[in-house]
Design a protein around this motif. Structure first.
Motif, mmCIF file in Angstrom:
data_model
loop_
_atom_site.group_PDB
_atom_site.id
_atom_site.type_symbol
_atom_site.label_atom_id
_atom_site.label_comp_id
_atom_site.label_asym_id
_atom_site.label_seq_id
_atom_site.Cartn_x
_atom_site.Cartn_y
_atom_site.Cartn_z
ATOM 1 N N ALA A 136 0.762 -1.153 0.030
ATOM 2 C CA ALA A 136 0.025 0.168 0.015
ATOM 3 C C ALA A 136 0.835 1.154 0.179
ATOM 4 O O ALA A 136 0.520 2.199 -0.515
ATOM 5 C CB ALA A 136 -0.766 0.001 1.173
ATOM 6 N N HIS A 137 1.978 1.210 0.609
ATOM 7 C CA HIS A 137 2.925 2.393 0.716
ATOM 8 C C HIS A 137 4.025 2.517 0.266
ATOM 9 O O HIS A 137 4.525 3.357 -0.214
ATOM 10 C CB HIS A 137 3.366 2.544 2.320
ATOM 11 C CG HIS A 137 1.883 2.716 3.273
ATOM 12 N ND1 HIS A 137 1.029 3.774 3.079
ATOM 13 C CD2 HIS A 137 1.429 1.981 4.212
ATOM 14 C CE1 HIS A 137 -0.008 3.734 4.105
ATOM 15 N NE2 HIS A 137 0.483 2.558 4.467
ATOM 16 N N GLN A 138 4.462 1.317 -0.398
ATOM 17 C CA GLN A 138 5.621 1.367 -1.228
ATOM 18 C C GLN A 138 5.590 0.156 -2.314
ATOM 19 O O GLN A 138 5.421 -0.993 -1.938
ATOM 20 C CB GLN A 138 6.965 1.205 -0.460
ATOM 21 C CG GLN A 138 8.077 1.218 -1.344
ATOM 22 C CD GLN A 138 9.490 1.230 -0.831
ATOM 23 O OE1 GLN A 138 9.634 1.395 0.525
ATOM 24 N NE2 GLN A 138 10.425 1.053 -1.398
ATOM 25 N N ALA A 139 5.670 0.469 -3.485
ATOM 26 C CA ALA A 139 5.497 -0.456 -4.649
ATOM 27 C C ALA A 139 6.709 -1.313 -4.618
ATOM 28 O O ALA A 139 7.829 -0.929 -4.682
ATOM 29 C CB ALA A 139 5.198 0.103 -5.971
ATOM 30 N N PRO A 140 6.566 -2.731 -4.829
ATOM 31 C CA PRO A 140 7.731 -3.560 -5.240
ATOM 32 C C PRO A 140 8.231 -3.155 -6.589
ATOM 33 O O PRO A 140 7.566 -2.681 -7.294
ATOM 34 C CB PRO A 140 7.354 -5.045 -5.103
ATOM 35 C CG PRO A 140 5.821 -4.951 -5.176
ATOM 36 C CD PRO A 140 5.572 -3.573 -4.628
ATOM 37 N N ASP A 141 9.411 -3.830 -6.941
ATOM 38 C CA ASP A 141 9.987 -3.722 -8.342
ATOM 39 C C ASP A 141 9.342 -4.932 -9.242
ATOM 40 O O ASP A 141 9.098 -4.724 -10.536
ATOM 41 C CB ASP A 141 11.368 -3.888 -8.398
ATOM 42 C CG ASP A 141 12.114 -2.913 -7.482
ATOM 43 O OD1 ASP A 141 11.997 -1.412 -8.213
ATOM 44 O OD2 ASP A 141 12.308 -3.002 -6.318
ATOM 45 N N LEU A 142 9.214 -6.081 -8.399
ATOM 46 C CA LEU A 142 8.547 -7.070 -9.142
ATOM 47 C C LEU A 142 7.565 -7.747 -8.202
ATOM 48 O O LEU A 142 7.854 -7.956 -6.863
ATOM 49 C CB LEU A 142 9.435 -7.947 -9.737
ATOM 50 C CG LEU A 142 9.066 -9.634 -10.264
ATOM 51 C CD1 LEU A 142 8.486 -9.303 -11.562
ATOM 52 C CD2 LEU A 142 10.684 -10.348 -10.337
ATOM 53 N N ALA A 143 6.340 -8.388 -8.764
ATOM 54 C CA ALA A 143 5.591 -9.183 -7.965
ATOM 55 C C ALA A 143 5.271 -10.597 -8.626
ATOM 56 O O ALA A 143 5.261 -10.555 -10.036
ATOM 57 C CB ALA A 143 4.059 -8.550 -7.765
#
Length: 119
Positions: free
Chosen positions: A45-52
């Motif tokens: 919610a607060h920080q997007a990952p680089d890859l999911a």
């Protein structure tokens, strides 16, 4: 800046195996784990990952439904669907969402291909 990978799979064993193989190949990445779609959305919610890296069949939200939510909130996020569900309809829907499809079982070759999405 640290590269972050989100692993979402309802199987704890699958998450552990996937995380272990990733860490052996890329010790510099941070791994965030979630057992379902709702938990995954809370974690990013607060920080997007680089890859999911998403499983398809999970209780509640499916991997592709989760991919839709993640894509809407984080348009630049690279998405991988790692699943044993190899139906053509799943592969087509994944492609339409910009999600790269990978077939289980989890192994070094599959993880190496997934990690190439970070390049």
């Amino acid at each position: 800046m640290t590269t972050t990978i989100l692993l979402v799979d309802d199987s704890r064993a699958s998450r552990m195996l996937c995380a272990s193989v990733i860490k052996n190949m890329r010790s510099d990445v941070a791994i965030v784990e979630a057992g379902d779609g709702e938990s995954a959305l809370e974690r990013v919610a607060h920080q997007a990952p680089d890859l999911a890296v998403l499983d398809m069949n999970m209780p509640g939200t499916s991997g592709l439904e989760l991919a839709e939510h993640l894509r809407a909130r984080h348009p630049q996020l690279r998405l991988a669907l790692l699943t044993a569900n190899v139906q053509e309809s799943v592969q087509r829907r994944a492609a339409a969402l910009g999600v790269t499809f990978f077939r289980k079982p989890i192994g070094e070759a599959v993880i190496a291909s997934i990690l190439k999405l970070l390049d």
